[in-house]
Design a protein around this motif. Structure first.
Motif, PDB file in Angstrom:
ATOM      1  N   SER A 370       1.288  -1.556   8.279  1.00 22.36           N
ATOM      2  CA  SER A 370       0.453  -2.714   7.993  1.00 22.36           C
ATOM      3  C   SER A 370      -1.032  -2.394   8.102  1.00 22.36           C
ATOM      4  O   SER A 370      -1.819  -3.229   8.516  1.00 22.36           O
ATOM      5  CB  SER A 370       0.807  -3.865   8.944  1.00 22.36           C
ATOM      6  OG  SER A 370       0.619  -3.466  10.287  1.00 22.36           O
ATOM      7  N   TRP A 371      -1.430  -1.178   7.763  1.00 17.99           N
ATOM      8  CA  TRP A 371      -2.851  -0.872   7.771  1.00 17.99           C
ATOM      9  C   TRP A 371      -3.216  -0.007   6.575  1.00 17.99           C
ATOM     10  O   TRP A 371      -2.356   0.536   5.892  1.00 17.99           O
ATOM     11  CB  TRP A 371      -3.289  -0.232   9.077  1.00 17.99           C
ATOM     12  CG  TRP A 371      -2.572   1.018   9.479  1.00 17.99           C
ATOM     13  CD1 TRP A 371      -2.921   2.296   9.172  1.00 17.99           C
ATOM     14  CD2 TRP A 371      -1.395   1.119  10.283  1.00 17.99           C
ATOM     15  NE1 TRP A 371      -2.059   3.179   9.740  1.00 17.99           N
ATOM     16  CE2 TRP A 371      -1.099   2.496  10.424  1.00 17.99           C
ATOM     17  CE3 TRP A 371      -0.561   0.189  10.897  1.00 17.99           C
ATOM     18  CZ2 TRP A 371      -0.011   2.958  11.151  1.00 17.99           C
ATOM     19  CZ3 TRP A 371       0.531   0.648  11.608  1.00 17.99           C
ATOM     20  CH2 TRP A 371       0.788   2.020  11.740  1.00 17.99           C
ATOM     21  N   TYR A 372      -4.527   0.106   6.329  1.00 15.21           N
ATOM     22  CA  TYR A 372      -5.084   0.736   5.129  1.00 15.21           C
ATOM     23  C   TYR A 372      -4.562   0.052   3.872  1.00 15.21           C
ATOM     24  O   TYR A 372      -4.087   0.694   2.937  1.00 15.21           O
ATOM     25  CB  TYR A 372      -4.796   2.243   5.087  1.00 15.21           C
ATOM     26  CG  TYR A 372      -5.305   3.004   6.276  1.00 15.21           C
ATOM     27  CD1 TYR A 372      -6.519   2.690   6.856  1.00 15.21           C
ATOM     28  CD2 TYR A 372      -4.570   4.032   6.850  1.00 15.21           C
ATOM     29  CE1 TYR A 372      -6.988   3.381   7.958  1.00 15.21           C
ATOM     30  CE2 TYR A 372      -5.027   4.725   7.960  1.00 15.21           C
ATOM     31  CZ  TYR A 372      -6.239   4.390   8.499  1.00 15.21           C
ATOM     32  OH  TYR A 372      -6.701   5.062   9.597  1.00 15.21           O
ATOM     33  N   LYS A 373      -4.608  -1.265   3.858  1.00 19.98           N
ATOM     34  CA  LYS A 373      -4.188  -2.022   2.684  1.00 19.98           C
ATOM     35  C   LYS A 373      -5.296  -1.952   1.639  1.00 19.98           C
ATOM     36  O   LYS A 373      -6.401  -2.410   1.845  1.00 19.98           O
ATOM     37  CB  LYS A 373      -3.894  -3.470   3.065  1.00 19.98           C
ATOM     38  CG  LYS A 373      -3.458  -4.336   1.895  1.00 19.98           C
ATOM     39  CD  LYS A 373      -3.242  -5.775   2.347  1.00 19.98           C
ATOM     40  CE  LYS A 373      -2.854  -6.669   1.189  1.00 19.98           C
ATOM     41  NZ  LYS A 373      -2.683  -8.084   1.618  1.00 19.98           N
ATOM     42  N   LEU A 374      -4.969  -1.360   0.490  1.00 20.54           N
ATOM     43  CA  LEU A 374      -5.958  -1.164  -0.563  1.00 20.54           C
ATOM     44  C   LEU A 374      -6.249  -2.486  -1.267  1.00 20.54           C
ATOM     45  O   LEU A 374      -5.330  -3.200  -1.671  1.00 20.54           O
ATOM     46  CB  LEU A 374      -5.450  -0.136  -1.572  1.00 20.54           C
ATOM     47  CG  LEU A 374      -6.405   0.235  -2.707  1.00 20.54           C
ATOM     48  CD1 LEU A 374      -7.656   0.918  -2.155  1.00 20.54           C
ATOM     49  CD2 LEU A 374      -5.707   1.138  -3.721  1.00 20.54           C
ATOM     50  N   VAL A 375      -7.536  -2.799  -1.413  1.00 20.01           N
ATOM     51  CA  VAL A 375      -7.946  -4.009  -2.120  1.00 20.01           C
ATOM     52  C   VAL A 375      -8.350  -3.687  -3.550  1.00 20.01           C
ATOM     53  O   VAL A 375      -7.917  -4.346  -4.494  1.00 20.01           O
ATOM     54  CB  VAL A 375      -9.108  -4.708  -1.387  1.00 20.01           C
ATOM     55  CG1 VAL A 375      -9.660  -5.866  -2.211  1.00 20.01           C
ATOM     56  CG2 VAL A 375      -8.641  -5.199  -0.027  1.00 20.01           C
ATOM     57  N   SER A 376      -9.166  -2.648  -3.715  1.00 22.62           N
ATOM     58  CA  SER A 376      -9.622  -2.318  -5.064  1.00 22.62           C
ATOM     59  C   SER A 376     -10.129  -0.886  -5.133  1.00 22.62           C
ATOM     60  O   SER A 376     -10.445  -0.261  -4.119  1.00 22.62           O
ATOM     61  CB  SER A 376     -10.735  -3.278  -5.517  1.00 22.62           C
ATOM     62  OG  SER A 376     -11.865  -3.146  -4.673  1.00 22.62           O
ATOM     63  N   ILE A 377     -10.197  -0.387  -6.359  1.00 22.83           N
ATOM     64  CA  ILE A 377     -10.754   0.933  -6.666  1.00 22.83           C
ATOM     65  C   ILE A 377     -11.903   0.707  -7.632  1.00 22.83           C
ATOM     66  O   ILE A 377     -11.714   0.135  -8.709  1.00 22.83           O
ATOM     67  CB  ILE A 377      -9.706   1.851  -7.323  1.00 22.83           C
ATOM     68  CG1 ILE A 377      -8.451   1.948  -6.457  1.00 22.83           C
ATOM     69  CG2 ILE A 377     -10.286   3.230  -7.601  1.00 22.83           C
ATOM     70  CD1 ILE A 377      -7.296   2.664  -7.159  1.00 22.83           C
ATOM     71  N   ALA A 378     -13.100   1.144  -7.256  1.00 19.44           N
ATOM     72  CA  ALA A 378     -14.265   1.016  -8.137  1.00 19.44           C
ATOM     73  C   ALA A 378     -14.588   2.388  -8.720  1.00 19.44           C
ATOM     74  O   ALA A 378     -14.806   3.350  -7.983  1.00 19.44           O
ATOM     75  CB  ALA A 378     -15.464   0.461  -7.384  1.00 19.44           C
ATOM     76  N   LEU A 379     -14.595   2.491 -10.028  1.00 22.26           N
ATOM     77  CA  LEU A 379     -14.860   3.743 -10.720  1.00 22.26           C
ATOM     78  C   LEU A 379     -16.197   3.651 -11.443  1.00 22.26           C
ATOM     79  O   LEU A 379     -16.427   2.714 -12.213  1.00 22.26           O
ATOM     80  CB  LEU A 379     -13.752   4.041 -11.733  1.00 22.26           C
ATOM     81  CG  LEU A 379     -12.330   4.151 -11.167  1.00 22.26           C
ATOM     82  CD1 LEU A 379     -11.308   4.051 -12.277  1.00 22.26           C
ATOM     83  CD2 LEU A 379     -12.169   5.453 -10.409  1.00 22.26           C
ATOM     84  N   THR A 380     -17.076   4.609 -11.177  1.00 21.42           N
ATOM     85  CA  THR A 380     -18.386   4.643 -11.822  1.00 21.42           C
ATOM     86  C   THR A 380     -18.506   5.919 -12.633  1.00 21.42           C
ATOM     87  O   THR A 380     -18.416   7.021 -12.081  1.00 21.42           O
ATOM     88  CB  THR A 380     -19.529   4.577 -10.790  1.00 21.42           C
ATOM     89  OG1 THR A 380     -19.375   3.406  -9.987  1.00 21.42           O
ATOM     90  CG2 THR A 380     -20.873   4.534 -11.480  1.00 21.42           C
ATOM     91  N   THR A 381     -18.688   5.789 -13.924  1.00 27.63           N
ATOM     92  CA  THR A 381     -18.764   6.961 -14.796  1.00 27.63           C
ATOM     93  C   THR A 381     -20.076   7.693 -14.581  1.00 27.63           C
ATOM     94  O   THR A 381     -21.117   7.083 -14.350  1.00 27.63           O
ATOM     95  CB  THR A 381     -18.637   6.557 -16.273  1.00 27.63           C
ATOM     96  OG1 THR A 381     -19.653   5.581 -16.570  1.00 27.63           O
ATOM     97  CG2 THR A 381     -17.273   5.957 -16.546  1.00 27.63           C
TER      98      THR A 381
END
Length: 492
Positions: A370-381
């Motif tokens: 119940s830890w390190y729950k991923l919320v989002s991945i932001a990718l910047t080119t």
């Protein structure tokens, strides 16, 4: 599940004996060897080799090594083992160990004491060098063994700064004396886990097929009758409109159509799924969904940008983020405001991302961490006109980026694995007109054929029986209404 290569590092030496206190007063006659009190015994932390590195490897993933000694649960000694750096050659031997290391890797303890020895690697950044974290210690609560913990770094772990740990009780043995120190092999094991993310491969020739299949997920939402999906509503509204027009026209000579109500019911009660389940109809609707003049096409294409040549930032749920590892019972703590929200990475050349966090084996092997729950991945080119794309993790099947101690898990990310619409109801304006052969599912009695033909001829909006026009009134297909989520599949 794959495992990270184990680094077993055995630390120690056979050294000169010392007494219980730091400064000894007596020496044997004719020697320079300190007198060992009968109530004390010597411990040597010995070196036997390094099974973790392949032959020919000389560099070490260890840049600092901390020694902690607890007596009856309270800290009595702490020291940094000297001369440990990225240039250290493993295994440590009498030939390559410095004199300072030999002195530091031995201790003299009281025979009746209850001792717990702890070695932690990489928890204290070297004080020298240009590292901005130089001198920072990630060891907390060290005054007591029960509160001793490792703190998650503010910046991501990398290949050369992961935590390694050894903890063991130390007791005097019967054959231990001045000339026979207690030999304590130290096995440093990584207490981190690695989760590797790989985006699914979508070769450019297959991109259109992939996007069409994913758009089909939206189509399925829009044909749900119970939820009043826009496409299902559009079909039903047009059938009702046809029935109403036929009823109005038949009213001019009602005596000619005694079974009118039955015929009208046969139109209104046509199976909506019979129409929406037609592959040709579905294909036309999907083409309408991704027309260039709406936003949906760009929304979907944006989600599948290549991961190569990008910088990435991971955002986690703070309430479930493991910030500390308690050493006495190997449990994690976290869920505080101090938990970092984002971790920034450089992706590998193949577009692979590796996240390393604290690794603890669950008591229940079937338990879901119940830890390190991923919320989002932001990718910047990395381009002159760089853009940032945020890929949100699935809300229904969240990814917990955590494995057991020294464990590696590989997940394949589908950036369009889940698509949701905030509003599936029909809009106000006609977005597209779909043509469907109504004669496939509607049988018109001979007595009504002329009537139906008159209605359709007088109102071109219906088309013809074999080319029945169904105007679609789609909901807004914008960022506010269309929500895309990534799903993750554990790889064997």
């Amino acid at each position: 599940m794959k495992r990270i290569v184990n680094y077993f590092i055995y630390i120690g030496m056979l050294g000169i004996l010392s007494a219980c206190s730091e400064d000894l007063e007596g020496v044997d006659a004719g020697t320079d060897v300190p007198v060992l009190d009968t109530d004390c015994f010597v411990v040597d932390y010995t070196v036997e080799g390094n099974e973790g590195l392949s032959r020919g490897e000389n560099t070490s993933p260890i840049t600092s090594l901390t020694y902690l000694l607890y007596q009856d649960g309270e800290l009595v000694k702490e020291r940094q083992i000297p001369d440990i750096s990225s240039e250290t050659v493993w295994p440590l031997t009498r030939e390559n160990m410095t004199w300072e290391q030999r002195e530091a890797l031995k201790d003299t303890l009281q025979a009746w004491g209850n001792y717990q020895v702890v070695f932690v690697a990489n928890a204290v950044y070297p004080a020298s060098g240009e590292n901005e974290d130089a001198g920072i210690s990630y060891i907390t609560g060290k005054d007591s063994y029960q509160t001793l913990a490792l703190q998650m770094p503010a910046q991501p772990f990398s290949a050369d700064n992961m935590f390694y740990l050894f903890s063991s009780e130390i007791k005097k043995e019967d054959d231990t004396d001045r000339d026979h120190p207690l030999n304590c092999p130290v096995t440093l094991k990584r207490v981190v886990s690695c989760v590797e993310l790989q985006r699914i491969q979508i070769p450019e020739p297959e991109q259109d097929a992939y996007l069409k299949e994913r758009t089909g997920k939206l189509y399925n939402l829009l044909i749900e009758i119970k939820k009043q999906g826009a496409i299902a509503t559009s079909v039903k509204d047009q059938l009702n409109a046809l029935a109403d027009a036929i009823q109005t026209k038949a009213g001019e000579s009602s005596e000619s159509y005694p079974d009118l109500e039955d015929f009208l019911s046969s139109i209104c009660d046509l199976s909506i799924t019979g129409i929406t389940g037609n592959e040709a109809f579905k294909d036309e609707c999907i083409q309408a969904l991704v027309k260039e003049d709406n936003d949906l096409s760009s929304i979907l294409e944006r989600q599948i940008i290549p991961w190569e040549n990008t910088e990435v930032s991971l955002t986690f749920d703070k309430t479930t983020f493991a910030t500390g590892l308690k050493i006495s019972d190997f449990t994690v703590s976290g869920g505080t405001d101090e938990a970092p929200a984002d971790y920034s990475y450089e992706l590998g050349k193949d577009g692979t991302l590796s996240f390393i966090g604290l690794g603890v084996d669950p008591v229940d092997p079937n338990a879901i961490p119940s830890w390190y729950k991923l919320v989002s991945i932001a990718l910047t080119t990395k381009e002159e006109t760089s853009q940032t794309v945020t890929i949100s993790a699935s809300s229904t099947s969240p990814l917990f980026m955590r494995g057991g101690k020294n464990q590696k898990l590989v997940y394949e990310c589908d950036p369009l694995g889940e698509i949701q619409l905030n509003n599936v109801s029909a809009g106000e304006k006609v977005s597209e007109e779909i043509v469907y052969d109504l004669s496939q599912i509607l049988t018109v009695p001979e007595t009504y054929k002329e009537l139906v033909d008159q209605v359709m001829t007088s109102d071109p909006s219906f088309g013809t029986l074999d080319a029945f026009k169904i105007p679609l009134k789609l909901p807004a297909l914008t960022d506010e209404n269309v929500k895309c989520y990534a799903t993750f599949k554990l790889q064997p």
